[in-house]
Design an enzyme around this catalytic site. Structure first.
Site, mmCIF file in Angstrom:
data_model
loop_
_atom_site.group_PDB
_atom_site.id
_atom_site.type_symbol
_atom_site.label_atom_id
_atom_site.label_comp_id
_atom_site.label_asym_id
_atom_site.label_seq_id
_atom_site.Cartn_x
_atom_site.Cartn_y
_atom_site.Cartn_z
ATOM 1 N N ARG A 79 42.110 42.930 31.593
ATOM 2 C CA ARG A 79 41.907 42.204 32.848
ATOM 3 C C ARG A 79 40.491 42.444 33.385
ATOM 4 O O ARG A 79 39.871 41.545 33.945
ATOM 5 C CB ARG A 79 42.953 42.655 33.876
ATOM 6 N N LYS A 125 53.218 42.993 37.755
ATOM 7 C CA LYS A 125 54.049 42.676 38.927
ATOM 8 C C LYS A 125 53.502 41.476 39.711
ATOM 9 O O LYS A 125 54.278 40.725 40.276
ATOM 10 C CB LYS A 125 54.273 43.889 39.824
ATOM 11 N N ARG A 145 37.323 42.415 38.015
ATOM 12 C CA ARG A 145 37.652 43.025 39.307
ATOM 13 C C ARG A 145 36.850 44.307 39.455
ATOM 14 O O ARG A 145 36.800 45.129 38.552
ATOM 15 C CB ARG A 145 39.163 43.333 39.379
ATOM 16 N N ARG A 182 53.662 50.979 49.879
ATOM 17 C CA ARG A 182 53.032 51.673 48.767
ATOM 18 C C ARG A 182 53.093 53.187 48.928
ATOM 19 O O ARG A 182 52.624 53.918 48.069
ATOM 20 C CB ARG A 182 51.568 51.246 48.768
ATOM 21 N N ARG A 202 43.627 54.915 40.612
ATOM 22 C CA ARG A 202 44.712 54.089 41.164
ATOM 23 C C ARG A 202 46.051 54.450 40.532
ATOM 24 O O ARG A 202 47.079 54.479 41.200
ATOM 25 C CB ARG A 202 44.383 52.610 40.981
#
Ligand code: ADP
Length: 200
Positions: free
Chosen positions: A131, A17, A137, A92, A148
């Site tokens: 990723r 996204k 990250r 969210r 998450r």
């Protein structure tokens, strides 16, 4: 009549996204408002806000609705967001939907479309693992990714039901090449009559 393009993109972690949101915002000439990016930029710059949210985001938890809402309201109040914006990562949860509704209603505005990027769970997890390797990250470890995703299912997915009832959701297949997916989103927005907003 003023044409507006007030958009929200929603999808699980690893759905792409962020990437698609940036492409759509660019195509329509509207700013992207990504709460995750705001938090990461502040953490990287060592600002007081960054210090405040560092541990929360690293653990995969949500920052408070008050703080996040304030950041979004400030950003959406700027001139460049008057006729259009693309929200990524906010709202969210249901409380944040209410907060955003209130903010927009004060301006006689509403979201014009909600783009749901749909990607199978296994594919999201695979992309996130990649990723993690590429970008490092701190919230991309296996355990925190699982957390998450669980928060996404329990808190974020229900916001789609609210928007679905309002008839604003376009569900887009998020599997394919980047260009194919962008084209699908643009086609859905065009079908709603959403194009580059007129300057205000
Ligand atoms: P993700 O890949 O998990 O969707 P984001 O880049 O959207 O990542 O957000 C990173 C982190 O920033 C989240 O895990 C959360 O801690 C915080 N965050 C982002 N948006 C919100 C929000 N709307 N409300 C609360 N916390 C948020």
């Amino acid at each position: 009549m003023t044409r507006t393009a007030r958009l929200l993109i929603v999808g699980p972690q690893g759905s792409g996204k962020g990437t698609q949101g940036a492409r759509i915002a660019q195509a329509l000439g509207i700013p992207t408002v990504s709460t995750g990016d705001v938090f990461r930029a502040n953490i990287a710059a060592g600002t007081p806000l960054g210090e405040q949210v560092k541990a929360i985001t690293a653990a995969g938890n949500l920052v408070s609705d008050e703080l996040t809402g304030q950041i979004v309201r400030d950003r959406l109040s700027q001139d460049d967001a008057a006729a259009g914006f693309l929200l990524d990562g906010y709202p969210r949860n249901l409380r944040q939907v209410q907060d955003l509704d209130g903010f927009l209603a004060e301006r006689d505005a509403h979201l014009d479309a909600v783009i749901e990027l749909s990607v199978p769970r296994a594919e999201s997890i695979e992309r996130l693992a990649l990723r993690a390797k590429e970008q490092g990250r701190t919230d991309d470890t296996d355990e925190i990714i699982a957390k998450r995703l669980a928060i996404y299912e329990s808190e974020t997915a229900p916001i789609l039901d609210v928007y679905r009832e309002r008839g604003t959701v376009d569900t887009i297949d998020g599997v394919g090449t980047l260009d194919e997916i962008t084209e699908r989103i643009v086609a859905a927005l065009t079908a709603r009559g959403i194009t580059r907003p007129a300057a205000v």
